[in-house]
Design a protein around this motif. Structure first.
Motif, short mmCIF file in Angstrom:
data_model
loop_
_atom_site.label_atom_id
_atom_site.label_comp_id
_atom_site.label_asym_id
_atom_site.label_seq_id
_atom_site.Cartn_x
_atom_site.Cartn_y
_atom_site.Cartn_z
N THR A 162 26.59 -4.18 -2.50
CA THR A 162 27.66 -4.64 -3.86
C THR A 162 28.77 -3.10 -3.09
O THR A 162 30.13 -3.14 -3.31
CB THR A 162 27.42 -4.17 -4.92
N SER A 163 28.71 -2.07 -2.87
CA SER A 163 29.32 -0.95 -2.25
C SER A 163 29.76 -0.44 -3.51
O SER A 163 31.21 0.14 -3.70
CB SER A 163 30.58 -1.25 -1.27
N ILE A 181 19.26 -1.74 -1.83
CA ILE A 181 19.44 -2.78 -1.82
C ILE A 181 21.26 -2.84 -2.17
O ILE A 181 22.18 -3.47 -2.39
CB ILE A 181 19.08 -4.16 -2.43
N ALA A 182 20.98 -2.43 -3.55
CA ALA A 182 22.61 -2.42 -5.22
C ALA A 182 23.25 -1.40 -3.47
O ALA A 182 24.69 -1.98 -3.60
CB ALA A 182 21.94 -1.52 -6.18
N VAL A 206 25.06 1.22 -8.43
CA VAL A 206 23.69 1.94 -8.02
C VAL A 206 23.28 2.28 -8.82
O VAL A 206 22.22 2.75 -9.25
CB VAL A 206 24.70 2.54 -6.37
N ALA A 207 24.54 2.77 -9.57
CA ALA A 207 23.46 3.78 -11.65
C ALA A 207 22.57 2.70 -12.61
O ALA A 207 21.30 3.08 -12.21
CB ALA A 207 24.77 3.13 -12.48
N LEU A 208 22.88 0.91 -11.98
CA LEU A 208 21.65 -0.02 -12.80
C LEU A 208 20.77 -0.01 -12.10
O LEU A 208 19.16 0.04 -12.97
CB LEU A 208 22.55 -1.17 -12.56
N ALA A 209 20.68 0.35 -10.91
CA ALA A 209 19.36 0.48 -9.97
C ALA A 209 18.86 1.46 -10.27
O ALA A 209 17.28 1.32 -10.39
CB ALA A 209 19.94 0.72 -8.29
#
Length: 463
Positions: free
Chosen positions: A133-134, A128-129, A139-142
């Protein structure tokens, strides 16, 4: 992503150490010793997680020096992403202690279910991240959020399902910490060697042939998924081996080793052979045609290396359970040195394929070293370990003959289809079921499946 591998490696050390000790303490009926060990292990794991974050913060500040070919626009964000992922990954270490506790009580289904569901949720968050957002930081937070969810579920399960185990900071002691270190030092050395074997390849390739790094990473990630599944299954045998060791029955340990080697090799071949011969359809569905075509050969080589390395896994598990694993420390060290040297040498010559071939050759060296050192000989007191190894793998080796013939006769273009993958799965499963497994194995598996289906049927029927 290499940071998660580092954290998982040290979490595995905690898991193995705690699982073995909990199983032994429960066999002796010594709950106090068990509680001290688990409490001390949790404190040490927390300190290890903090150290990992500190080291990765230093690495994040020096990404330009570590990987100079990374675009400058990504270096600052890459450093922040590295620190974020490290914060979540550090929880893998105390999580490994909780998993080890359940494994030692032969309730590994509890942490396995948590990790399975948690990884699915983590994967969904990352997708999803990435799509929404690309953005690398998103992505790291997810990724970090997924680890937080898994660790929270592990702590909850420990509090609710293991109330008989007392975990307190006050129970931790230096004496127990020294005991943990004495047992775990060799395991830590193994994990450092494993990091060199599995983690340095991308860095080496990044310096030698940077454009091929994404394709190698796809193959390595896919191979690591299956290696992790098989490794988890083998780890479930550790508490059983520990109980056998406590009983002092060397003959029973030899029988357990033989059967574990045979059945483990059978299962591993059933999983690995289709992925060696016909992995391209799966890769194509995952990452598209271009990445699948350029990653397929590397994945095949890495899966063969996984097969070779896993063939001796049961021997390693029994050695850890009997506390003789310290005698086998040269094996992983030799494998790590060989992997680094061969991956660099062959990588310069053949690029990504050469790095993968270096991993395969070093896996053979590691297995040969284990069998030559034979640390379990003092426990079984019987025939040499390599004789047990060869005798146990004679039946599973039958699976290689028709499948190997198919691989040589069928062109690669034909094997890159779903039909070929289905055919190989059927052939592999058929040979494994009828030629490798004994009648006793088949009856036991059919009986277990019948009991599970009956249990599910009772749960699903109206009251």
């Amino acid at each position: 992503m290499q940071v998660t591998a580092i954290a998982a490696a040290f979490g595995t050390v905690a898991q193995i150490s705690v699982a073995r000790h909990v199983a032994s303490a429960n066999a002796r009926g010594d709950g106090g010793d068990r509680d001290e060990y688990v409490s001390t292990a949790l404190v040490l794991a927390g300190l290890g997680g903090a150290l990992l974050i500190a080291l990765m913060a230093i690495a994040g500040l020096n990404i330009a020096r570590l990987l100079p070919q990374v675009p400058s626009s990504l270096q600052q964000m890459g450093g922040l992403a590295l620190l974020t992922i490290s914060a979540g990954a550090s929880l893998t270490m105390p999580g490994g202690v909780i998993t080890g506790q359940f494994m030692g009580e032969q309730r590994s289904h509890v942490p396995n279910a948590i990790v399975f569901v948690g990884r699915l949720a983590q994967g969904a968050l990352i997708v999803i991240a990435a799509v929404a957002t690309s953005n690398l930081m998103a992505v790291a937070l997810a990724h970090m959020t997924g680890n937080l969810l898994i660790f929270g579920a592990q702590v909850t399960a420990q509090n609710r399902l293991s109330s008989h185990v007392v975990v307190r900071r006050s129970l931790a002691s230096r004496l127990v910490a020294r005991r943990i270190w004495t047992f775990s030092a060799t395991l830590l050395l193994w994990q450092v060697a494993a990091l060199v074997i599995n983690g340095v390849d991308l860095v080496v390739l990044g310096r030698i042939d940077f454009p091929t790094v994404p394709f190698f990473a796809v193959a390595a990630t896919a191979s690591a998924i299956f290696a992790g599944v098989v490794g988890s299954i083998y780890n479930a045998f550790l508490p059983v081996a520990s109980r056998i060791h406590v009983s002092g029955n060397g003959k029973a340990m030899e029988t357990f080793l033989h059967e574990g080697l045979r059945l483990g090799a059978t299962f591993t071949l059933m999983v690995a052979i289709p992925l060696i011969l016909c992995n391209e359809p799966i890769l194509r569905m995952w990452v598209g045609h271009e990445y699948a075509a350029r990653s397929s050969l590397v994945m095949s080589i890495l899966m063969v290396a996984f097969l070779v390395r896993t063939s001796v896994m049961m021997y390693v598990i029994c050695s850890v359970a009997s506390d003789t694993h310290g005698k086998g420390w040269p094996g992983p060290v030799l494998e790590a040195i060989a992997n680094l040297a061969l991956s660099i040498g062959l990588g310069i010559w053949l690029g990504a394929t050469g790095v993968a071939l270096g991993t395969l050759a070093s896996a053979g060296i590691g297995v040969a070293a284990w069998l030559a050192l034979d640390p379990l000989k003092s426990v079984t007191g019987a025939r040499a370990g390599w004789r047990v190894f060869v005798r146990a793998l004679m039946r599973p080796a039958l699976m290689l003959m028709p499948i190997g013939l198919l691989g040589m006769l069928v062109p690669s273009a034909v094997r890159a289809t779903w039909e070929s993958l289905a055919l190989v799965i059927i052939l592999t499963g058929g040979v494994g079921w009828f030629a490798t497994l004994t009648r006793k194995d088949r009856v036991a598996m059919a009986s277990w499946l019948g009991l599970r289906l009956a249990h599910l049927s009772r749960r699903g029927s109206p009251s």
